[in-house]
Design a protein around this motif. Structure first.
Motif, PDB file in Angstrom:
ATOM      1  N   UNK A  14       0.702  -1.126   0.034  1.00 12.74           N
ATOM      2  CA  UNK A  14      -0.178   0.131   0.118  1.00 12.74           C
ATOM      3  C   UNK A  14       0.708   1.187   0.150  1.00 12.74           C
ATOM      4  N   UNK A  15       2.158   1.248   0.283  1.00 15.60           N
ATOM      5  CA  UNK A  15       2.880   2.312   0.209  1.00 15.60           C
ATOM      6  C   UNK A  15       3.599   2.643  -1.049  1.00 15.60           C
ATOM      7  N   UNK A  16       3.287   3.933  -1.377  1.00 20.49           N
ATOM      8  CA  UNK A  16       3.817   4.305  -2.993  1.00 20.49           C
ATOM      9  C   UNK A  16       5.182   4.530  -2.701  1.00 20.49           C
ATOM     10  N   UNK A  17       5.731   4.233  -4.030  1.00 17.12           N
ATOM     11  CA  UNK A  17       7.358   4.336  -4.126  1.00 17.12           C
ATOM     12  C   UNK A  17       7.953   3.168  -3.750  1.00 17.12           C
ATOM     13  N   UNK A  18       7.351   2.031  -3.300  1.00 15.01           N
ATOM     14  CA  UNK A  18       8.006   0.788  -2.983  1.00 15.01           C
ATOM     15  C   UNK A  18       8.369  -0.026  -4.330  1.00 15.01           C
ATOM     16  N   UNK A  19       9.445  -0.237  -4.751  1.00 16.28           N
ATOM     17  CA  UNK A  19       9.694  -0.792  -5.927  1.00 16.28           C
ATOM     18  C   UNK A  19      10.050  -2.478  -6.101  1.00 16.28           C
ATOM     19  N   UNK A  20      10.612  -2.798  -5.070  1.00 16.85           N
ATOM     20  CA  UNK A  20      10.860  -4.224  -4.807  1.00 16.85           C
ATOM     21  C   UNK A  20      10.175  -4.890  -3.525  1.00 16.85           C
ATOM     22  N   UNK A  21       9.361  -5.509  -3.601  1.00 12.89           N
ATOM     23  CA  UNK A  21       8.801  -6.407  -2.333  1.00 12.89           C
ATOM     24  C   UNK A  21       9.102  -7.645  -2.657  1.00 12.89           C
ATOM     25  N   UNK A  22       8.528  -8.143  -3.670  1.00 14.69           N
ATOM     26  CA  UNK A  22       8.966  -9.826  -3.996  1.00 14.69           C
ATOM     27  C   UNK A  22       8.570  -9.982  -5.663  1.00 14.69           C
ATOM     28  N   UNK A  23       8.786 -11.164  -5.931  1.00 14.75           N
ATOM     29  CA  UNK A  23       8.681 -11.508  -7.457  1.00 14.75           C
ATOM     30  C   UNK A  23       7.039 -11.835  -7.489  1.00 14.75           C
ATOM     31  N   UNK A  24       6.253 -12.098  -6.267  1.00 16.04           N
ATOM     32  CA  UNK A  24       5.052 -12.470  -6.316  1.00 16.04           C
ATOM     33  C   UNK A  24       4.128 -11.161  -6.551  1.00 16.04           C
ATOM     34  N   UNK A  25       4.721  -9.963  -6.239  1.00 15.92           N
ATOM     35  CA  UNK A  25       3.764  -8.776  -6.291  1.00 15.92           C
ATOM     36  C   UNK A  25       3.998  -7.983  -7.591  1.00 15.92           C
ATOM     37  N   UNK A  26       2.823  -7.556  -7.988  1.00 17.79           N
ATOM     38  CA  UNK A  26       2.816  -6.606  -9.202  1.00 17.79           C
ATOM     39  C   UNK A  26       2.593  -5.070  -8.900  1.00 17.79           C
ATOM     40  N   UNK A  27       3.587  -4.188  -9.779  1.00 21.44           N
ATOM     41  CA  UNK A  27       3.611  -3.035  -9.646  1.00 21.44           C
ATOM     42  C   UNK A  27       2.265  -2.582 -10.566  1.00 21.44           C
ATOM     43  N   UNK A  28       1.455  -1.757  -9.746  1.00 22.11           N
ATOM     44  CA  UNK A  28       0.332  -1.035 -10.476  1.00 22.11           C
ATOM     45  C   UNK A  28       0.543   0.517 -10.199  1.00 22.11           C
ATOM     46  N   UNK A  29       0.253   1.459 -11.213  1.00 25.02           N
ATOM     47  CA  UNK A  29       0.338   3.062 -10.786  1.00 25.02           C
ATOM     48  C   UNK A  29      -1.261   3.149 -10.495  1.00 25.02           C
ATOM     49  N   UNK A  30      -1.283   4.434  -9.820  1.00 28.31           N
ATOM     50  CA  UNK A  30      -2.630   4.631  -9.154  1.00 28.31           C
ATOM     51  C   UNK A  30      -3.860   4.696 -10.307  1.00 28.31           C
ATOM     52  N   UNK A  31      -3.352   5.308 -11.530  1.00 22.79           N
ATOM     53  CA  UNK A  31      -4.017   5.519 -12.686  1.00 22.79           C
ATOM     54  C   UNK A  31      -4.648   3.979 -13.157  1.00 22.79           C
ATOM     55  N   UNK A  32      -3.730   3.311 -13.166  1.00 23.93           N
ATOM     56  CA  UNK A  32      -4.066   1.714 -13.799  1.00 23.93           C
ATOM     57  C   UNK A  32      -5.059   1.050 -12.618  1.00 23.93           C
ATOM     58  N   UNK A  33      -4.538   1.565 -11.456  1.00 20.20           N
ATOM     59  CA  UNK A  33      -5.515   0.740 -10.299  1.00 20.20           C
ATOM     60  C   UNK A  33      -6.943   1.237 -10.404  1.00 20.20           C
ATOM     61  N   UNK A  34      -6.852   2.509 -10.619  1.00 14.72           N
ATOM     62  CA  UNK A  34      -8.555   3.127 -10.729  1.00 14.72           C
ATOM     63  C   UNK A  34      -9.134   2.400 -11.853  1.00 14.72           C
ATOM     64  N   UNK A  35      -8.569   2.393 -13.124  1.00 15.81           N
ATOM     65  CA  UNK A  35      -9.029   1.915 -14.285  1.00 15.81           C
ATOM     66  C   UNK A  35      -9.532   0.413 -14.096  1.00 15.81           C
ATOM     67  N   UNK A  36      -8.581  -0.404 -13.437  1.00 13.39           N
ATOM     68  CA  UNK A  36      -8.861  -1.739 -13.295  1.00 13.39           C
ATOM     69  C   UNK A  36      -9.884  -1.883 -12.428  1.00 13.39           C
TER      70      UNK A  36
END
Length: 80
Positions: A14-36
């Motif tokens: 949930x934290x903006x700016x986190x780039x690497x959490x693990x390979x299981x997590x997917x990066x989504x921008x706020x705009x993409x999230x809202x559209x999805x």
């Protein structure tokens, strides 16, 4: 991060700016999230959303699955 309780790690996506959490997590921008979320709520079709985000339906399906499984993290939009 080995000594961090799992309850704290669960909120990393949930934290903006986190780039690497693990390979299981997917990066989504706020705009993409809202559209999805519109697609997931049935308020907009997949084809239209894919076209607006300039990605294909397979890309969109992976992000929908990541949101369903709570395995995503929000990053800043490139134009923000």
């Amino acid at each position: 991060m080995d000594n961090v309780p799992p309850s704290k790690l669960a909120n990393l996506h949930k934290m903006p700016g986190i780039k690497i959490v693990s390979g299981d997590y997917t990066e989504i921008t706020r705009t993409q999230y809202n559209a999805i979320k519109l697609v997931m709520e049935g308020k907009q079709g997949k084809t239209r959303t894919s076209r607006e985000l300039k990605h294909n339906n397979a890309w969109l399906d992976r992000r929908i699955r990541a949101i369903d499984e709570n395995k995503y993290y929000i990053t800043e939009d490139e134009n923000a």
